[in-house]
Design an enzyme around this catalytic site. Structure first.
Site: not given
Length: 337
Positions: A145-146
């Site tokens: 995930g970012c």
């Protein structure tokens, strides 16, 4: 040798960035780019900056359209990847940018995503200990995930070195609006965003269990902020020190973890990360110190949320899975101004 790649969900921001990186990759060719409502439309109608795809159209997102590739990239909404991946041949390599297969704890998945857990794949962050080797040996990889990329790389060396209390971690992280996708939403209109910042999903962001899993943190409070910029993440991690800890020890822990890493840069002492310096790159910029008043450890990390936080991460993992040079098709140098 050249490998064929199919991109599922290529009409979104992350999918478009994957297409951009693959267009200039020396050994990866895009053979299919799928979309949902835009199926049949020219790719350049959605991504006018991708002139390399001027004669190409989006196809429908079906197993048949993707199965002939050597590697499939999935940039679908959370909860939609698992069913599609299950219909692909076992020998087709898959990198999933969605969250469906990131978490090991089924209860944590259900608590944050409110749907049944689809199982766990190899976690796609090469800079973690053993991560590079695990990715290279896998046919199924769950990209990171970012927010998790920036926060994990800032935090893990502190916990691993024993200088941060894993029970007292606080994260405040700001993201550009592209992190919310390209679907029209009122709160993402320019007139709503420009000149303003606001928190969202405070106290319940879905990347929290992922960050805890990847770092060894036992308790983590995270407040995400929507920033008036199109792309980028700046994550500020603070931790209670485990004993007396100096700024030099914080920087030494980061240096030990990343001095040999191509994409992670510990900035010179006194220089602090800026999101603009990472735009269009797969780079991570880090800096650490100790707060003069509270004594808490502070580490800031900047990334491009569509680069190292999404498409760059995907290409990095794909390179490892296919036995290609890890940095192929990727850059650490940004653009300015």
């Amino acid at each position: 040798m050249t490998y064929q790649v199919a991109v599922a969900g290529a009409s979104g921001y992350a999918g478009g960035e994957v297409l951009r990186l693959l267009a200039d990759h020396p050994q990866l060719d895009v053979v299919a780019a799928s979309a949902h409502s835009q199926a049949g439309e020219p790719i350049t109608a959605v991504h006018p900056h991708l002139s390399a795809y001027g004669d190409r159209r989006f196809c429908e997102t079906t197993p048949e359209a993707l199965a002939g590739a050597d590697l499939v990239v999935m940039t679908l909404p959370h909860g939609q990847s698992a069913a599609l991946a299950a219909q692909l041949p076992a020998d087709v390599k898959v990198v999933d940018l969605g969250a469906d297969h990131r978490l090991e704890d089924a209860d944590a998945w259900e608590a944050y995503y409110h749907s049944p857990h689809a199982g766990t794949w190899t976690y796609g962050l090469p800079e973690l200990p053993g991560g590079r080797e695990a990715i290279a040996a896998s046919n199924r990889v769950a990209a990171t995930g970012c927010y998790a990329v920036a926060t994990t790389l800032a935090l893990r060396p502190l916990v691993e070195a024993g200088i941060a209390d894993p029970n007292d971690i606080v994260v405040v992280a700001a993201s550009g609006t592209s992190g919310a996708g390209n679907a029209p939403k009122k709160h993402l209109l320019a007139s709503e965003v420009v000149g303003s910042m606001s928190p969202y999903k405070a106290g319940a962001h879905q990347h929290v269990p992922e960050i805890k899993q990847a770092t060894g943190a036992a308790s983590l409070s995270m407040t995400p902020l929507l920033a008036p910029m199109p792309r980028g993440i700046l994550s500020t991690v603070t931790a209670k020190p485990a004993g007396d800890v100096s700024a030099a020890e914080v920087r030494a822990a980061l240096s030990k973890a990343y001095d040999a890493e191509h994409f992670v840069r510990l900035l010179p002492e006194g220089a602090w990360p800026a999101t603009a310096s990472t735009y269009g790159t797969n780079a991570v910029h880090l800096q650490g110190t100790v707060d003069l008043d509270s004594g808490r450890i502070i580490v800031c990390a900047a990334i491009d949320n569509l680069g190292k936080g999404a498409a760059g991460q995907v290409v990095q993992c794909a390179n490892l899975m296919l036995g290609l040079p890890e940095a192929s098709g990727l850059t650490v140098n940004g653009v300015a101004p």
